[in-house]
Design a protein around this motif. Structure first.
Motif, PDB file in Angstrom:
ATOM      1  N   PHE A 145      -8.538   3.478  -5.249  1.00 49.38           N
ATOM      2  CA  PHE A 145      -8.185   2.263  -4.523  1.00 49.38           C
ATOM      3  C   PHE A 145      -6.790   2.401  -3.919  1.00 49.38           C
ATOM      4  CE2 PHE A 145      -6.718  -2.095  -3.973  1.00 49.38           C
ATOM      5  CZ  PHE A 145      -7.854  -2.754  -3.527  1.00 49.38           C
ATOM      6  N   ASP A 146      -6.657   2.005  -2.661  1.00 52.12           N
ATOM      7  CA  ASP A 146      -5.360   2.046  -1.986  1.00 52.12           C
ATOM      8  C   ASP A 146      -4.507   0.889  -2.506  1.00 52.12           C
ATOM      9  OD1 ASP A 146      -3.171   2.058  -0.306  1.00 52.12           O
ATOM     10  OD2 ASP A 146      -4.315   2.272   1.545  1.00 52.12           O
ATOM     11  N   MET A 166     -11.084  -2.512   6.442  1.00 54.69           N
ATOM     12  CA  MET A 166     -11.308  -2.851   5.035  1.00 54.69           C
ATOM     13  C   MET A 166     -11.825  -1.675   4.220  1.00 54.69           C
ATOM     14  SD  MET A 166     -12.747  -6.764   5.236  1.00 54.69           S
ATOM     15  CE  MET A 166     -12.409  -7.038   3.491  1.00 54.69           C
ATOM     16  N   GLY A 167     -12.571  -0.777   4.855  1.00 58.43           N
ATOM     17  CA  GLY A 167     -13.010   0.426   4.148  1.00 58.43           C
ATOM     18  C   GLY A 167     -14.376   0.360   3.519  1.00 58.43           C
ATOM     19  N   GLU A 224      -9.980  -2.390  -7.489  1.00 56.02           N
ATOM     20  CA  GLU A 224     -11.106  -1.560  -7.896  1.00 56.02           C
ATOM     21  C   GLU A 224     -12.109  -1.503  -6.750  1.00 56.02           C
ATOM     22  OE1 GLU A 224     -12.518  -2.938 -12.012  1.00 56.02           O
ATOM     23  OE2 GLU A 224     -11.390  -4.660 -11.215  1.00 56.02           O
ATOM     24  N   LEU A 225     -12.864  -0.400  -6.712  1.00 55.38           N
ATOM     25  CA  LEU A 225     -13.949  -0.252  -5.755  1.00 55.38           C
ATOM     26  C   LEU A 225     -15.248  -0.025  -6.522  1.00 55.38           C
ATOM     27  CD1 LEU A 225     -12.323   2.219  -3.183  1.00 55.38           C
ATOM     28  CD2 LEU A 225     -12.475  -0.278  -3.003  1.00 55.38           C
ATOM     29  N   ARG A 250     -12.622  -5.272  -5.437  1.00 53.90           N
ATOM     30  CA  ARG A 250     -12.057  -6.378  -6.210  1.00 53.90           C
ATOM     31  C   ARG A 250     -10.553  -6.155  -6.351  1.00 53.90           C
ATOM     32  NH1 ARG A 250     -14.373  -7.758 -12.097  1.00 53.90           N
ATOM     33  NH2 ARG A 250     -15.655  -9.225 -10.906  1.00 53.90           N
ATOM     34  N   THR A 251      -9.775  -7.167  -5.970  1.00 52.20           N
ATOM     35  CA  THR A 251      -8.323  -7.119  -6.117  1.00 52.20           C
ATOM     36  C   THR A 251      -7.905  -8.240  -7.055  1.00 52.20           C
ATOM     37  OG1 THR A 251      -8.150  -6.326  -3.837  1.00 52.20           O
ATOM     38  CG2 THR A 251      -6.127  -7.055  -4.900  1.00 52.20           C
ATOM     39  N   THR A 252      -7.111  -7.904  -8.058  1.00 54.39           N
ATOM     40  CA  THR A 252      -6.698  -8.876  -9.075  1.00 54.39           C
ATOM     41  C   THR A 252      -5.188  -9.020  -9.081  1.00 54.39           C
ATOM     42  OG1 THR A 252      -8.587  -8.260 -10.461  1.00 54.39           O
ATOM     43  CG2 THR A 252      -6.801  -9.505 -11.509  1.00 54.39           C
ATOM     44  N   ILE A 253      -4.721 -10.268  -8.942  1.00 53.94           N
ATOM     45  CA  ILE A 253      -3.300 -10.596  -9.027  1.00 53.94           C
ATOM     46  C   ILE A 253      -3.101 -11.389 -10.311  1.00 53.94           C
ATOM     47  CG2 ILE A 253      -1.321 -11.621  -7.850  1.00 53.94           C
ATOM     48  CD1 ILE A 253      -2.766  -9.403  -6.248  1.00 53.94           C
TER      49      ILE A 253
END
Length: 346
Positions: free
Chosen positions: A188-189, A179-180, A223-224, A247-250
């Motif tokens: 961000f990857d 997860m990092g 985002e990190l 945070r990942t936003t779809i």
């Protein structure tokens, strides 16, 4: 549906969620466990009860699909780490309905056309149906969202925030390497966001089509945020200035306007450099329109019991969906076209 019907069920795979499903099916008052497929050779031949912490059931694990195909079963709970379309088509064509935690079938129009055709043909041959569901995506992005939206006559935006505090998980390899977390801050990857886009984007797109605002664009962004101070978590140390939250936003858009979005907020500390308003694990669903509402869901469980609790969130809804899926019209079914999933407790 017959009131005294007993559903004959096969459990496919015994990972974290699959093992929970196996135990619940074996204990279910209206289900009979008739088969068990496992991927590990070490589990072949062992009793299902042994593999999920129960007394012997008389059902032995197998990794031979031929043995499963030969069974008289109403439904297969399909919960492996990857999707085997050859196996799924064989199961469906043999007359076995499928409920799966794999997210490949949330919105058929977004499927690869050749794969969709294969699955539909197998369903037609077997007179069967297949349904993707779980907690997230599934429950929170579909089953819960629909009644919230039913309060509105003008829809602007639905935002679903998922909060996951993973600080109590003693899994250094997963948290740090995969997860990092605790890594130096870097861009961000985007591959991580694209990974979530497949399952969550299709789930939201199902809802968008159902409310008459079909998604013509699905965006994925990440985002990190850095930890402000050093923090010790169950998996180890997270130094200040390293990744403490992500945070990942779809986002689904209709004619250029965001209408549905899912945000995965995963963190090892809430003390981060950004104002993300992190809260304890659970979900928040907010509607914006002419009748806006905000719904907060928490998991009232102690930290020491959390690891044993969470598999049920994903495993239980598929089990409860078995009766509805088994009597549905053949084909790829969705939350929108199935009746409400009602659990059977007796």
């Amino acid at each position: 549906m017959a009131q005294d019907k007993v559903w004959k069920v096969v459990q496919w795979a015994t990972g974290n969620v699959g093992s929970r499903a196996l135990r619940m099916v074996a204990k279910h008052p209206r289900m009979e466990l008739v088969g068990l497929w496992v991927s590990s050779p070490d589990k072949v031949g062992r009793d299902a009860g042994e593999l999920c912490g129960l007394a012997d059931t008389g059902v032995k694990a197998t990794n031979a699909i031929e043995a499963i195909l030969a069974l008289d079963a109403d439904c297969v709970l399909y919960m492996p780490q990857g999707t085997d379309y050859d196996a799924l088509c064989a199961l469906l064509a043999s007359g076995k309905n499928v409920v799966t935690t794999r997210g490949d079938f949330h919105h058929p129009p977004m499927m690869d056309p050749a794969r969709r055709e294969r699955i539909e043909e197998a369903c037609a041959r077997g007179g069967t149906s297949i349904y993707s569901t779980g907690s997230s995506p599934g429950f929170v992005t579909e089953a819960l969202a629909i009644p919230l939206l039913s309060l509105q006559r003008r829809h602007d935006l639905l935002t679903i925030d998922e909060y996951a505090d993973v600080s109590s998980r003693d899994s250094p390899d997963m948290l740090f390497r995969i997860m990092g977390f605790a890594a130096p801050m870097a861009p961000f990857d985007h591959r991580r966001a694209e990974h979530l886009k497949g399952d969550f984007g299709s789930s939201l797109a199902q809802l968008a089509a159902a409310i008459g605002l079909p998604a013509d664009e699905i965006e994925a962004a990440g985002e990190l945020s850095a930890a402000r101070t050093d923090v010790e978590i169950a998996a180890g140390r997270v130094p200040a200035g390293t990744v403490g939250a992500m945070r990942t936003t779809i986002t689904c858009k209709h004619r250029g306007r965001p209408i549905l979005q899912f945000r995965a907020n995963w963190y090892v500390t809430p003390d981060i450099e950004h104002e993300w308003n992190l809260r304890e694990s659970g979900w928040r669903s907010s509607t914006e329109g002419d009748t806006p509402v905000k719904l907060d869901i928490y998991f009232p469980i102690s930290e020491e019991n959390y690891a044993a609790y969470t598999p049920g969130l994903t495993a239980h809804r598929p089990i409860n969906a078995v009766p509805a899926v088994c009597v549905a019209e053949p084909g790829i079914r969705t939350t929108v076209d199935l009746p409400q999933v009602v659990p059977l407790f007796g």
